[in-house]
Design a protein around this motif. Structure first.
Motif, PDB file in Angstrom:
ATOM      1  N   THR A   1      -1.839  12.112  -6.498  1.00 18.48           N
ATOM      2  CA  THR A   1      -1.739  13.657  -6.008  1.00 18.48           C
ATOM      3  C   THR A   1      -0.370  14.147  -5.307  1.00 18.48           C
ATOM      4  O   THR A   1      -0.088  15.475  -5.532  1.00 18.48           O
ATOM      5  CB  THR A   1      -2.635  13.423  -4.379  1.00 18.48           C
ATOM      6  OG1 THR A   1      -4.026  13.117  -4.840  1.00 18.48           O
ATOM      7  CG2 THR A   1      -2.755  14.791  -3.706  1.00 18.48           C
TER       8      THR A   1
ATOM      9  N   HIS B   1       0.946  10.092   1.703  1.00 16.90           N
ATOM     10  CA  HIS B   1      -0.372   9.811   2.358  1.00 16.90           C
ATOM     11  C   HIS B   1      -0.772   8.467   2.357  1.00 16.90           C
ATOM     12  O   HIS B   1      -2.098   8.365   2.447  1.00 16.90           O
ATOM     13  CB  HIS B   1      -1.410  11.004   2.144  1.00 16.90           C
ATOM     14  CG  HIS B   1      -1.641  11.056   0.507  1.00 16.90           C
ATOM     15  ND1 HIS B   1      -1.153  11.539  -0.514  1.00 16.90           N
ATOM     16  CD2 HIS B   1      -2.604  10.275  -0.017  1.00 16.90           C
ATOM     17  CE1 HIS B   1      -1.636  11.478  -1.438  1.00 16.90           C
ATOM     18  NE2 HIS B   1      -2.666  10.459  -1.268  1.00 16.90           N
TER      19      HIS B   1
ATOM     20  N   CYS C   1       1.292   8.444  -4.729  1.00 11.39           N
ATOM     21  CA  CYS C   1      -0.276   8.671  -5.247  1.00 11.39           C
ATOM     22  C   CYS C   1      -0.225   9.742  -6.454  1.00 11.39           C
ATOM     23  O   CYS C   1       0.972  10.522  -6.077  1.00 11.39           O
ATOM     24  CB  CYS C   1      -1.031   9.046  -4.197  1.00 11.39           C
ATOM     25  SG  CYS C   1      -2.800   9.552  -4.715  1.00 11.39           S
TER      26      CYS C   1
ATOM     27  N   CYS D   1      -5.340   5.136   0.070  1.00 15.47           N
ATOM     28  CA  CYS D   1      -5.798   6.500  -0.896  1.00 15.47           C
ATOM     29  C   CYS D   1      -6.392   5.776  -1.980  1.00 15.47           C
ATOM     30  O   CYS D   1      -7.545   6.038  -2.105  1.00 15.47           O
ATOM     31  CB  CYS D   1      -4.874   7.523  -0.915  1.00 15.47           C
ATOM     32  SG  CYS D   1      -5.587   8.915  -1.896  1.00 15.47           S
TER      33      CYS D   1
HETATM   34 ZN   LIG Z   1      -3.738   9.890  -2.705  1.00 11.71          ZN
END
Ligand SMILES: [Zn+2]
Ligand SMILES: [Zn+2]
Length: 332
Positions: free
Chosen positions: A40, A60, A38, A147
């Motif tokens: 992030t 995640h 991701c 996500c």
């Molecule tokens: Zn994410």
């Protein structure tokens, strides 16, 4: 177990041999099958997000099989396929947790940030924050739902009942949100990096009504825009193409500074807002909806050991759909 480890921010991950985690009370131990990569994760690597656990296992969007259960963990049977999202744990007692807004918890734990995540062969997780994964999705395809899908879904909900919806940054989250938005009868306008014809062609293949560069005017004014690209300059750009009362939803956890802009762009009750994290309710709703759309995630897979390459491709905007790491235990 093998893991890709972040020893310090702004350094590449390195392959490490770590002890297999032991599930604590209320936790499950998972054999990781697939883990999404991701944006992030890039922000954690690059130091945009402060004070991660170090050394850290990122990741995640974990799809794994329960192989052991800690004391009192009974929610999932051994052998069940479960998903682990960004929200790893919340305090349960702060004003936000007590008012149905656990995404804003004062004392949260985040998977792959303050807790070890899924760039590894095994991961442990608090069973209360895990999700049963819908059937009909292979492991690699299911990972981005956790996500890109969840945060995308929350972002879409915060765009209200907008019929003409702009999406800036056509990556993992956008390609899922576009499918859900179409299913809801909305028209999607996809904005990519200027000149990124591959991304525009990809967006059009998913049924968006228009695709162009983020500097191009859409053919009509939009009711709302969701920004997944972490570029602050897109906020005034998006405000400019909104109708009165329109909303700009910033879907990422980090964004470069938003440049100053004239008040008239915000005037007439236009709104700029962010989306923070997820609630377990968002997850349950989205994972029930995804097979009904049906959402089909397009993924590019990488071996666990190639995590740095996956991150580099994501940073360069060269992933079509979502990047996913496979540990060798994935099933189609
Ligand atoms: Zn994410
Ligand atoms: Zn809380």
């Amino acid at each position: 177990m093998r893991a890709m480890l972040l020893a310090a921010q702004r350094t590449p991950l390195h392959e490490a041999d770590l002890p297999q985690p032991t599930p604590g009370p209320g936790e499950v131990l998972l054999r990781v099958r697939a883990c999404g990569v991701c944006r992030t994760d890039l922000h954690v690597c690059d130091g945009d997000l402060p004070r991660p656990k170090l050394p850290l296992v990122l990741g995640h969007e974990i799809v794994g099989t329960v192989v052991a259960r800690g004391e009192g963990a009974e929610r999932f049977a051994v052998g069940a396929r479960v998903g682990v999202p960004w929200l790893g744990r919340t305090c349960g007692v702060c004003p936000y947790c007590r008012s149905g807004r656990e995404n804003l918890c004062d004392n949260p734990s985040f998977t792959g940030y303050t807790l070890d995540g899924g760039y590894a062969e095994f991961a442990r997780a608090d069973e209360r924050y895990c999700f049963a994964m819908p059937e009909g999705y292979g492991d690699a395809e299911a990972a981005p739902l956790l996500c890109a899908g969840l945060i995308g879904y929350r972002s879409l909900a915060l765009a209200g009942d907008a019929r003409r919806l702009g999406i800036y940054g056509f990556g993992a989250a956008a390609h899922i949100v576009a499918q859900v938005a179409r299913h809801q009868g909305r028209q999607v306008y996809a904005f990519t990096r200027p000149g990124d014809e591959a991304a525009q062609t990809f967006a059009l293949s998913l049924g968006v009504v228009w695709a162009g560069g983020s500097d191009a005017p859409p053919p009509e004014q939009l009711d709302a825009a969701i920004l997944f690209a972490p570029v602050g300059a897109l906020v005034p750009a998006a405000l400019k193409v909104l109708v009165k009362g329109g909303v700009v939803v910033c879907g990422g956890i980090h964004m470069s500074d938003i440049p100053a802009f004239p008040y008239r762009l915000l005037w007439e009750e236009r709104v700029v807002r962010s989306v923070a994290n997820l609630t377990r309710r968002d997850g349950e709703e989205f994972l029930a909806l995804a097979p009904r759309v049906p959402v089909r995630a397009e993924v590019e897979t990488f071996a666990l050991a190639d995590a740095n390459e996956a991150l580099g491709r994501l940073r360069a905007g060269r992933v079509r759909g979502a990047a996913v790491l496979l540990t060798g235990a994935a099933e189609k």
